[in-house]
Design a protein around this motif. Structure first.
Motif, PDB file in Angstrom:
ATOM      1  N   MET A 185       0.871  -1.171   0.000  1.00 32.68           N
ATOM      2  CA  MET A 185       0.000   0.000   0.000  1.00 32.68           C
ATOM      3  C   MET A 185       0.905   1.215   0.000  1.00 32.68           C
ATOM      4  O   MET A 185       1.855   1.250   0.796  1.00 32.68           O
ATOM      5  CB  MET A 185      -0.735   0.031   1.344  1.00 32.68           C
ATOM      6  CG  MET A 185      -2.191  -0.140   1.295  1.00 32.68           C
ATOM      7  SD  MET A 185      -2.747   0.100   2.995  1.00 32.68           S
ATOM      8  CE  MET A 185      -4.108  -0.985   2.966  1.00 32.68           C
ATOM      9  N   THR A 186       0.654   2.170  -0.855  1.00 34.89           N
ATOM     10  CA  THR A 186       1.505   3.363  -0.835  1.00 34.89           C
ATOM     11  C   THR A 186       0.665   4.603  -0.552  1.00 34.89           C
ATOM     12  O   THR A 186      -0.480   4.695  -0.991  1.00 34.89           O
ATOM     13  CB  THR A 186       2.273   3.545  -2.156  1.00 34.89           C
ATOM     14  OG1 THR A 186       1.330   3.728  -3.221  1.00 34.89           O
ATOM     15  CG2 THR A 186       3.142   2.345  -2.485  1.00 34.89           C
ATOM     16  N   ARG A 323       1.622   4.845   9.010  1.00 37.96           N
ATOM     17  CA  ARG A 323       2.993   5.080   9.446  1.00 37.96           C
ATOM     18  C   ARG A 323       3.537   3.949  10.322  1.00 37.96           C
ATOM     19  O   ARG A 323       4.747   3.853  10.535  1.00 37.96           O
ATOM     20  CB  ARG A 323       3.075   6.422  10.189  1.00 37.96           C
ATOM     21  CG  ARG A 323       4.113   7.337   9.613  1.00 37.96           C
ATOM     22  CD  ARG A 323       4.098   8.691  10.239  1.00 37.96           C
ATOM     23  NE  ARG A 323       3.289   9.623   9.480  1.00 37.96           N
ATOM     24  CZ  ARG A 323       3.575  10.011   8.251  1.00 37.96           C
ATOM     25  NH1 ARG A 323       4.634   9.546   7.626  1.00 37.96           N
ATOM     26  NH2 ARG A 323       2.796  10.843   7.611  1.00 37.96           N
ATOM     27  N   SER A 324       2.639   3.085  10.827  1.00 40.56           N
ATOM     28  CA  SER A 324       3.094   1.966  11.668  1.00 40.56           C
ATOM     29  C   SER A 324       3.828   0.910  10.831  1.00 40.56           C
ATOM     30  O   SER A 324       4.554   0.083  11.373  1.00 40.56           O
ATOM     31  CB  SER A 324       1.906   1.322  12.370  1.00 40.56           C
ATOM     32  OG  SER A 324       1.186   0.489  11.475  1.00 40.56           O
ATOM     33  N   GLY A 325       3.634   0.940   9.511  1.00 37.55           N
ATOM     34  CA  GLY A 325       4.353  -0.002   8.642  1.00 37.55           C
ATOM     35  C   GLY A 325       3.469  -1.084   8.049  1.00 37.55           C
ATOM     36  O   GLY A 325       3.748  -1.588   6.966  1.00 37.55           O
ATOM     37  N   GLN A 335       1.974  -4.408   3.956  1.00 37.93           N
ATOM     38  CA  GLN A 335       3.050  -3.454   4.256  1.00 37.93           C
ATOM     39  C   GLN A 335       2.805  -2.126   3.561  1.00 37.93           C
ATOM     40  O   GLN A 335       2.329  -2.091   2.418  1.00 37.93           O
ATOM     41  CB  GLN A 335       4.378  -4.027   3.786  1.00 37.93           C
ATOM     42  CG  GLN A 335       5.210  -4.581   4.942  1.00 37.93           C
ATOM     43  CD  GLN A 335       6.674  -4.648   4.573  1.00 37.93           C
ATOM     44  OE1 GLN A 335       7.018  -5.229   3.551  1.00 37.93           O
ATOM     45  NE2 GLN A 335       7.526  -4.081   5.396  1.00 37.93           N
ATOM     46  N   THR A 336       3.146  -1.040   4.225  1.00 36.17           N
ATOM     47  CA  THR A 336       2.943   0.283   3.639  1.00 36.17           C
ATOM     48  C   THR A 336       4.275   0.906   3.238  1.00 36.17           C
ATOM     49  O   THR A 336       5.316   0.569   3.789  1.00 36.17           O
ATOM     50  CB  THR A 336       2.254   1.224   4.637  1.00 36.17           C
ATOM     51  OG1 THR A 336       3.103   1.391   5.778  1.00 36.17           O
ATOM     52  CG2 THR A 336       0.915   0.681   5.081  1.00 36.17           C
ATOM     53  N   SER A 337       4.198   1.800   2.265  1.00 37.15           N
ATOM     54  CA  SER A 337       5.341   2.613   1.866  1.00 37.15           C
ATOM     55  C   SER A 337       4.857   4.029   1.673  1.00 37.15           C
ATOM     56  O   SER A 337       3.764   4.243   1.163  1.00 37.15           O
ATOM     57  CB  SER A 337       5.908   2.136   0.525  1.00 37.15           C
ATOM     58  OG  SER A 337       6.904   1.170   0.703  1.00 37.15           O
ATOM     59  N   SER A 338       5.683   4.973   2.068  1.00 36.40           N
ATOM     60  CA  SER A 338       5.328   6.373   1.841  1.00 36.40           C
ATOM     61  C   SER A 338       6.059   6.881   0.613  1.00 36.40           C
ATOM     62  O   SER A 338       7.184   6.505   0.348  1.00 36.40           O
ATOM     63  CB  SER A 338       5.730   7.204   3.051  1.00 36.40           C
ATOM     64  OG  SER A 338       5.514   8.559   2.776  1.00 36.40           O
ATOM     65  N   LEU A 339       5.388   7.727  -0.149  1.00 35.50           N
ATOM     66  CA  LEU A 339       6.049   8.371  -1.287  1.00 35.50           C
ATOM     67  C   LEU A 339       6.531   9.752  -0.893  1.00 35.50           C
ATOM     68  O   LEU A 339       7.400  10.331  -1.518  1.00 35.50           O
ATOM     69  CB  LEU A 339       5.066   8.519  -2.447  1.00 35.50           C
ATOM     70  CG  LEU A 339       4.759   7.232  -3.176  1.00 35.50           C
ATOM     71  CD1 LEU A 339       3.599   7.448  -4.106  1.00 35.50           C
ATOM     72  CD2 LEU A 339       5.972   6.785  -3.954  1.00 35.50           C
ATOM     73  N   SER A 340       5.900  10.307   0.129  1.00 43.11           N
ATOM     74  CA  SER A 340       6.344  11.605   0.587  1.00 43.11           C
ATOM     75  C   SER A 340       7.281  11.350   1.763  1.00 43.11           C
ATOM     76  O   SER A 340       7.119  10.389   2.502  1.00 43.11           O
ATOM     77  CB  SER A 340       5.136  12.471   0.944  1.00 43.11           C
ATOM     78  OG  SER A 340       4.937  12.562   2.319  1.00 43.11           O
ATOM     79  N   SER A 341       8.321  12.166   1.872  1.00 47.37           N
ATOM     80  CA  SER A 341       9.350  11.917   2.879  1.00 47.37           C
ATOM     81  C   SER A 341       9.011  12.629   4.179  1.00 47.37           C
ATOM     82  O   SER A 341       9.049  13.862   4.254  1.00 47.37           O
ATOM     83  CB  SER A 341      10.705  12.394   2.354  1.00 47.37           C
ATOM     84  OG  SER A 341      11.644  12.421   3.407  1.00 47.37           O
ATOM     85  N   TYR A 343      10.800  12.392   6.783  1.00 43.04           N
ATOM     86  CA  TYR A 343      12.115  12.879   7.229  1.00 43.04           C
ATOM     87  C   TYR A 343      12.343  14.314   6.741  1.00 43.04           C
ATOM     88  O   TYR A 343      12.727  15.199   7.498  1.00 43.04           O
ATOM     89  CB  TYR A 343      13.174  11.930   6.677  1.00 43.04           C
ATOM     90  CG  TYR A 343      14.604  12.343   6.889  1.00 43.04           C
ATOM     91  CD1 TYR A 343      15.233  12.123   8.109  1.00 43.04           C
ATOM     92  CD2 TYR A 343      15.328  12.936   5.864  1.00 43.04           C
ATOM     93  CE1 TYR A 343      16.546  12.487   8.309  1.00 43.04           C
ATOM     94  CE2 TYR A 343      16.647  13.303   6.054  1.00 43.04           C
ATOM     95  CZ  TYR A 343      17.258  13.079   7.271  1.00 43.04           C
ATOM     96  OH  TYR A 343      18.559  13.449   7.457  1.00 43.04           O
TER      97      TYR A 343
END
Lengths: 388, 134
Positions: A185-186, A323-325, A335-341, A343
């Motif tokens: 999931m992104t 954000r928990s992953g 599992q999740t992934s972010s495209l925006s940083s 950080y």
């Protein structure tokens, strides 16, 4: 408790303004409550760094000898739009260089310019009595051109749908690679740090608002394209993409740390830009939204296997879950992934805070408010009479 | 016991050799095939081998003696820190759980020892910060 822009700016000038990032303000409100936090804090800073396709830059190259009225323009081989005055052009972020082994597009040209590199300019023309020259082949840089400023028709979307994929094959999208059978999931929002989620009805953000843009200073120019106010709200925040901003800012002063070309395999090029917006704490209501947390902000999950503009959300998830992953979807841990940083979003909120503390940045009252109500229209294939 | 990752290169006429059988039978090595390609130019096999250090080096010596190209690998993927934005796109793509998000600093952590050189992070990295060294 009430505060005015003038009071806040006076405090900035005196070096007395209390500035906190949205993360810091959240902690303060948790320990002392909204009322006290609103009394204590003058400004909450926000930040986001993500792919913003609807971006580009206007450049005026200056006149050659003899002069040329450029009809076709290429910057490092990437076509730019020259259907405006003689030596003006617009380089769009997603335009791609053809016949080239690796991904290179308008976003790369913009990154190269911001990084101070030389960029190859080629232009052709028909030749006229006032502009006799028919072609030019030369180099430019930010040092040589007259103007070079970003004008981005749609940036910093207020919230955005989460992407997943129910199909049998991997999908290559602007939301990244989506693995088959809900394999991942992104998402693409800085959530609790994201500017437009912290002032969801844009009370303090409007035309003329000064912002942190790409490492330099920029301004809100207009409502962003596809700006809409209709999505359902939860905790006072729209669930899914709603408002957006058109932004303008000088490339000079920007930094490659916050202006970065991005490439999505199977999709194309986009531009990663860092944006920060200060939220003046005019009253408790604005503090209430400025300290909304990831667990209070929700996004719809969309199945990108359905290739339709009308795809309905298959779930709603909070940014705390994302954000928990992992997020549970149909009994499966995805599992999740972010495209925006996140950080970089943190760095931007912090950088803006310091700019205000060091009196390099004062706040602006919007010249005009952005629309309170706006629907998004669709494009249908219809007859000439239908559209009248 | 120790572990090593090795990349083997075969000429076209060698692709019928039962080398993995010999590695198990004669050298008592445990292995995991991470990647295998057969092309016109020959074949390539990426193996993770596990065994006693002496057995591993004897196994490698055997492979070299029959003319198989052997290259030991420590790092497959190189991360350009100046381009990585720490977005985390690669985190859910990595099938080996070699990439993790540090939820304190929100930086992406890459564990070379778990990497299986599949290259999926390379093609999925938006700022093109990951490069395959294999």
């Amino acid at each position: 408790m009430k505060r005015t822009y003038e009071e806040i700016n006076a405090k900035i000038q005196q070096g007395d303004a209390v500035v906190m990032t949205a993360e810091e303000a959240i902690k303060l409100a948790e320990s002392k409550g909204i009322e006290k936090a609103a009394k204590e804090v003058d400004i909450v800073t926000t930040g986001t760094f993500g792919a913003m396709c609807s971006s580009g830059a206007f450049i005026n190259f200056g006149h050659s000898e003899p002069p040329i009225r450029m009809k076709r323009v290429w910057l490092n081989g990437v076509p730019a739009y020259a259907g405006i005055a003689a030596v003006d052009a617009y380089i769009g972020a997603t335009e791609e260089r053809e016949d080239y082994g690796q991904p290179y597009g308008g976003a790369h040209v913009i990154e190269d310019l911001v990084a101070g590199k030389a960029v190859h300019l080629r232009a052709t023309a028909a030749g006229t009595d006032c502009y006799p020259r028919k072609d030019i082949d030369t180099y430019i840089s930010l040092r040589t051109v007259n103007q070079a400023y970003m004008y981005n028709p749609r940036n910093i979307y207020q919230n955005y749908g989460v992407a997943t994929n129910s199909s049998e094959r991997a999908l290559f999208t602007y939301m990244g690679k989506l693995l088959p059978h809900y394999g991942n999931m992104t998402y693409s929002s800085a959530g609790q740090l994201s500017p437009l989620l912290k002032d969801p009805h844009l009370r303090t953000i409007g035309i003329g608002t000064r912002i942190f843009m790409g490492g330099g200073i920029g301004y809100v120019a207009w409502e962003g394209t596809q700006y809409k106010t209709t999505p359902r709200e939860l905790n006072g925040v729209p669930v899914g993409s709603a408002r957006s901003l058109a932004l303008i800012g000088d490339l000079r002063g920007m930094s490659p740390e916050f202006v970065q070309a991005l490439s999505f395999t199977g999709y194309g090029i986009s531009l990663g830009i860092g944006i920060g917006v200060p939220i003046p704490i005019l009253d408790e209501d604005i503090m209430r939204t400025a300290v909304l947390r990831d667990d209070q902000i929700f996004a719809p999950v969309l199945d990108y296997a359905i290739q339709s503009r009308g795809r309905k959300p298959i779930a709603e998830v909070s940014y705390a879950q994302l954000r928990s992953g992992t997020v549970e979807l149909f009994g499966k841990k995805v599992q999740t992934s972010s495209l925006s940083s996140y950080y970089k979003a943190r760095i931007i909120a912090d950088r803006l805070k310091r700019m205000i503390e060091e009196k390099e940045f004062t706040l602006t009252r919007p010249v005009e408010q952005l629309p309170r109500e706006r629907m998004q229209r669709a494009l249908d294939v219809c007859s000439e009479e239908d559209v009248l | 016991m120790s572990k090593k990752k090795i990349n083997l290169y075969f000429r076209p006429e060698q692709v019928n050799e039962a080398i993995t059988y010999v590695l198990v039978k004669e050298y008592d090595l445990k292995f995991n095939i991470l990647r295998a390609d057969v092309e016109e130019k020959g074949g390539r096999l990426l193996l993770e081998v596990e065994g006693r250090p002496s057995q591993i080096s004897n196994g490698i010596a055997y492979l070299q003696s029959i003319g198989v190209g052997v290259k030991e690998l420590n790092e497959y993927v190189e991360k350009d820190l100046s381009r990585c934005t720490n977005c985390g796109m690669c985190v859910s793509i990595c099938p080996a759980d070699a990439i993790e998000m540090d939820r304190q600093t929100w930086e992406v952590r890459f564990d070379q020892s778990k990497c299986i050189a599949c290259g999926l992070c390379v093609s999925s990295c938006p700022p093109q910060a990951m490069r395959l060294k294999v």
